[in-house]
Design a protein around this motif. Structure first.
Motif, PDB file in Angstrom:
ATOM      1  N   GLY A 111       0.809  -1.220   0.000  1.00  0.00           N
ATOM      2  CA  GLY A 111       0.000   0.000   0.000  1.00  0.00           C
ATOM      3  C   GLY A 111       0.840   1.266   0.000  1.00  0.00           C
ATOM      4  O   GLY A 111       0.316   2.353  -0.269  1.00  0.00           O
ATOM      5  N   LEU A 112       2.142   1.127   0.306  1.00  0.00           N
ATOM      6  CA  LEU A 112       3.026   2.297   0.324  1.00  0.00           C
ATOM      7  C   LEU A 112       3.908   2.387  -0.912  1.00  0.00           C
ATOM      8  O   LEU A 112       4.843   3.203  -0.951  1.00  0.00           O
ATOM      9  CB  LEU A 112       3.918   2.270   1.577  1.00  0.00           C
ATOM     10  N   GLU A 113       3.620   1.577  -1.929  1.00  0.00           N
ATOM     11  CA  GLU A 113       4.467   1.574  -3.124  1.00  0.00           C
ATOM     12  C   GLU A 113       4.542   2.954  -3.780  1.00  0.00           C
ATOM     13  O   GLU A 113       5.615   3.383  -4.221  1.00  0.00           O
ATOM     14  CB  GLU A 113       3.950   0.541  -4.139  1.00  0.00           C
ATOM     15  N   ILE A 172      12.163   7.463  -4.122  1.00  0.00           N
ATOM     16  CA  ILE A 172      13.299   7.008  -4.930  1.00  0.00           C
ATOM     17  C   ILE A 172      13.542   7.961  -6.101  1.00  0.00           C
ATOM     18  O   ILE A 172      14.689   8.303  -6.416  1.00  0.00           O
ATOM     19  CB  ILE A 172      13.050   5.564  -5.422  1.00  0.00           C
ATOM     20  N   ILE A 173      12.470   8.405  -6.732  1.00  0.00           N
ATOM     21  CA  ILE A 173      12.596   9.370  -7.829  1.00  0.00           C
ATOM     22  C   ILE A 173      13.193  10.677  -7.321  1.00  0.00           C
ATOM     23  O   ILE A 173      14.060  11.285  -7.964  1.00  0.00           O
ATOM     24  CB  ILE A 173      11.227   9.600  -8.501  1.00  0.00           C
ATOM     25  N   ASP A 174      12.760  11.122  -6.124  1.00  0.00           N
ATOM     26  CA  ASP A 174      13.294  12.353  -5.544  1.00  0.00           C
ATOM     27  C   ASP A 174      14.788  12.237  -5.236  1.00  0.00           C
ATOM     28  O   ASP A 174      15.506  13.243  -5.215  1.00  0.00           O
ATOM     29  CB  ASP A 174      12.528  12.718  -4.268  1.00  0.00           C
ATOM     30  N   LEU A 175      15.264  11.012  -4.986  1.00  0.00           N
ATOM     31  CA  LEU A 175      16.697  10.796  -4.762  1.00  0.00           C
ATOM     32  C   LEU A 175      17.492  10.814  -6.068  1.00  0.00           C
ATOM     33  O   LEU A 175      18.716  10.802  -6.045  1.00  0.00           O
ATOM     34  CB  LEU A 175      16.927   9.457  -4.042  1.00  0.00           C
ATOM     35  N   GLY A 176      16.762  10.806  -7.194  1.00  0.00           N
ATOM     36  CA  GLY A 176      17.427  10.929  -8.491  1.00  0.00           C
ATOM     37  C   GLY A 176      17.545   9.654  -9.290  1.00  0.00           C
ATOM     38  O   GLY A 176      18.315   9.590 -10.256  1.00  0.00           O
ATOM     39  N   TYR A 177      16.756   8.633  -8.958  1.00  0.00           N
ATOM     40  CA  TYR A 177      16.857   7.347  -9.649  1.00  0.00           C
ATOM     41  C   TYR A 177      15.639   7.080 -10.521  1.00  0.00           C
ATOM     42  O   TYR A 177      14.517   7.501 -10.194  1.00  0.00           O
ATOM     43  CB  TYR A 177      17.040   6.210  -8.636  1.00  0.00           C
ATOM     44  N   ASP A 178      15.846   6.361 -11.611  1.00  0.00           N
ATOM     45  CA  ASP A 178      14.760   5.932 -12.480  1.00  0.00           C
ATOM     46  C   ASP A 178      14.227   4.588 -11.998  1.00  0.00           C
ATOM     47  O   ASP A 178      15.004   3.704 -11.611  1.00  0.00           O
ATOM     48  CB  ASP A 178      15.252   5.795 -13.928  1.00  0.00           C
ATOM     49  N   ILE A 179      12.932   4.436 -12.044  1.00  0.00           N
ATOM     50  CA  ILE A 179      12.302   3.197 -11.593  1.00  0.00           C
ATOM     51  C   ILE A 179      12.324   2.164 -12.718  1.00  0.00           C
ATOM     52  O   ILE A 179      11.903   2.444 -13.840  1.00  0.00           O
ATOM     53  CB  ILE A 179      10.848   3.446 -11.139  1.00  0.00           C
ATOM     54  N   ASP A 180      12.790   0.962 -12.419  1.00  0.00           N
ATOM     55  CA  ASP A 180      12.784  -0.135 -13.391  1.00  0.00           C
ATOM     56  C   ASP A 180      11.465  -0.905 -13.375  1.00  0.00           C
ATOM     57  O   ASP A 180      10.913  -1.237 -14.414  1.00  0.00           O
ATOM     58  CB  ASP A 180      13.931  -1.119 -13.115  1.00  0.00           C
ATOM     59  N   LYS A 181      10.992  -1.190 -12.167  1.00  0.00           N
ATOM     60  CA  LYS A 181       9.817  -2.055 -12.041  1.00  0.00           C
ATOM     61  C   LYS A 181       9.184  -1.847 -10.675  1.00  0.00           C
ATOM     62  O   LYS A 181       9.865  -1.573  -9.692  1.00  0.00           O
ATOM     63  CB  LYS A 181      10.255  -3.521 -12.211  1.00  0.00           C
ATOM     64  N   VAL A 182       7.858  -1.986 -10.624  1.00  0.00           N
ATOM     65  CA  VAL A 182       7.123  -1.898  -9.366  1.00  0.00           C
ATOM     66  C   VAL A 182       6.321  -3.176  -9.174  1.00  0.00           C
ATOM     67  O   VAL A 182       5.590  -3.604 -10.063  1.00  0.00           O
ATOM     68  CB  VAL A 182       6.165  -0.689  -9.351  1.00  0.00           C
ATOM     69  N   GLU A 183       6.482  -3.819  -8.035  1.00  0.00           N
ATOM     70  CA  GLU A 183       5.696  -4.981  -7.653  1.00  0.00           C
ATOM     71  C   GLU A 183       5.049  -4.699  -6.308  1.00  0.00           C
ATOM     72  O   GLU A 183       5.354  -3.689  -5.657  1.00  0.00           O
ATOM     73  CB  GLU A 183       6.589  -6.224  -7.552  1.00  0.00           C
ATOM     74  N   ASP A 184       4.167  -5.589  -5.866  1.00  0.00           N
ATOM     75  CA  ASP A 184       3.574  -5.424  -4.541  1.00  0.00           C
ATOM     76  C   ASP A 184       4.683  -5.439  -3.493  1.00  0.00           C
ATOM     77  O   ASP A 184       5.392  -6.433  -3.316  1.00  0.00           O
ATOM     78  CB  ASP A 184       2.591  -6.555  -4.242  1.00  0.00           C
ATOM     79  N   GLY A 197       5.466   6.801   5.501  1.00  0.00           N
ATOM     80  CA  GLY A 197       4.723   6.544   4.271  1.00  0.00           C
ATOM     81  C   GLY A 197       3.433   7.332   4.217  1.00  0.00           C
ATOM     82  O   GLY A 197       3.062   7.892   3.176  1.00  0.00           O
ATOM     83  N   ILE A 198       2.734   7.405   5.340  1.00  0.00           N
ATOM     84  CA  ILE A 198       1.485   8.165   5.402  1.00  0.00           C
ATOM     85  C   ILE A 198       1.769   9.658   5.231  1.00  0.00           C
ATOM     86  O   ILE A 198       1.028  10.376   4.539  1.00  0.00           O
ATOM     87  CB  ILE A 198       0.757   7.889   6.731  1.00  0.00           C
ATOM     88  N   ILE A 199       2.841  10.128   5.850  1.00  0.00           N
ATOM     89  CA  ILE A 199       3.229  11.536   5.697  1.00  0.00           C
ATOM     90  C   ILE A 199       3.519  11.845   4.229  1.00  0.00           C
ATOM     91  O   ILE A 199       3.108  12.885   3.696  1.00  0.00           O
ATOM     92  CB  ILE A 199       4.446  11.852   6.579  1.00  0.00           C
TER      93      ILE A 199
END
Length: 377
Positions: free
Chosen positions: A13-15, A22-34, A182-184
């Motif tokens: 639920g926090l994905e 992670i994007i804010d740290l400057g990285y590109d996302i490869d894949k998202v899973e549960d 995560g909620i914040i």
């Protein structure tokens, strides 16, 4: 380990929140899973992720995946992986966390033994030795098996990243720091507006929000598993931590936490001091029914008691009803409520604008989200 497939894990639920971090740290996302976000980086990037990610449970390195429908296949395919590229002949290692879902291989004890044996046999052959002493750097192997597909990871964090180092004192059923963060993150809070938790307990939500407001890296006061590895470069990590410390800023606004329990307020103040945010928070013993604020455009995040925690259904229902009345006087405030009670909205008196499934430990909860000018005037 120059090119790594890095995996940050999180509570289901926090994905979305973790992906944004992670994007804010400057990285590109490869894949998202549960519960998993994949991205690429080097050893320094892995260290930065451990130090800076607020709502990640752990940072892993993905090693390999393969299908295994029998223990023989599990042994052979595990043994095929070039473990000698990671472990020297003195390394200690063990599969420490094993999950298996809808797979023919389900005995965690047997899976652990077979993976361990396969790696030992591989290393004994490669290092031409009859025995491994395992007295060197220690590595934890994470094993996920889902629908007969085996995935192997290295745990770079060690203990879960919710272990910030500031919460030595906690009350019963505390909220995990990573879930609070995560909620914040989901709330959109950036530290520049009024913020409050009027049932703050030991202060986790307020402290995590204050750390975000001051840009304090959550991992500054803890140890990580990778610090014991042969690849660890202390100079590089010290530099990363120095840069993180230099980026800490004064909080632009003081965050407010209230609780009816004096002991909770005492613990919250102690935790805030250890976290380095005592200059940015104010905790006060006060019944939430007394809360009022003339400030505008604030954010309130609350994890109220559930019936399971109080033990008295009538008390909980009355609490939710009174809480609803308090929120009626906060017309410009956003409200986020994490609650496991199935009838929270009914007793609170308002239907949430949005809700999201989250797990507080093993307990299914909903994050009820209320926005200004949508039914609370």
């Amino acid at each position: 380990m120059n090119k790594l497939n890095i995996v940050a894990t999180c509570t289901f639920g926090l994905e979305r929140a973790l992906k944004r971090e992670i994007i804010d740290l400057g990285y590109d996302i490869d894949k998202v899973e549960d519960g998993k976000i994949y991205f690429k980086g080097n050893y320094n990037d892995m260290m930065k992720a451990n130090l800076h990610l607020r709502c990640a449970d752990r940072v892993l390195i993905f090693l390999t995946s393969f299908d295994a429908f029998s223990f023989d296949e599990l042994f052979d395919k595990t043994k095929d992986y070039p473990w000698e590229n990671i472990f020297d002949k003195n390394a200690g290692f063990n599969p420490t966390k094993i999950t298996t879902v809808k797979s023919k291989l389900y005995s965690k004890r047997d899976i652990q033994k077979i993976i361990k044996k396969a790696i030992v046999e591989r290393l004994k052959n490669k290092y031409h030795t009859k025995k491994l002493n395992e007295e060197g750097a220690y590595y934890q192997i994470i094993v996920n098996i889902k629908k007969d597909k085996v995935s192997l990871f290295l745990n770079t964090s060690g203990e879960g990243l919710h272990k910030r180092g500031y919460r030595e004192n906690a009350l019963k059923a505390p909220l995990k720091e990573t879930l609070a963060s995560g909620i914040i993150e989901l709330s959109g809070y950036r530290g520049d507006r009024p913020f409050s938790d009027i049932m703050c307990g030991s202060g986790t939500i307020i402290i995590e929000a204050a750390m975000k407001a001051k840009n304090i890296a959550p991992g500054l006061n803890r140890h990580f598993a990778f610090e014991n590895w042969k690849e660890f470069n202390k100079k590089e990590f010290d530099l990363i931590k120095t840069q993180a410390k230099e980026n800490i800023i004064p909080a632009p606004i003081r965050l407010l936490g209230n609780d009816i329990d004096y002991k909770a307020i005492k613990v919250a103040n102690e935790n805030a001091k250890k976290a380095g945010v005592d200059d940015a928070v104010a905790f006060q013993k006060m019944d939430m029914r007394e809360f009022r604020s003339k400030k505008k455009n604030g954010t309130m995040i609350v994890n109220p008691p559930y019936a399971e925690r109080i033990g008295e259904e009538k008390e909980v229902i009355k609490l939710y009803k009174d809480f609803g009345k308090v929120y009626e006087n906060l017309e410009d405030w956003k409200l986020f409520v994490l609650c496991a009670h199935p009838l929270f909205q009914k007793h609170f008196g308002k239907k949430a604008d949005k809700n999201r499934k989250l797990f507080n430990g093993n307990m299914l909860c909903y994050l009820y989200q209320y926005y200004p000018n949508k039914g609370n005037k």
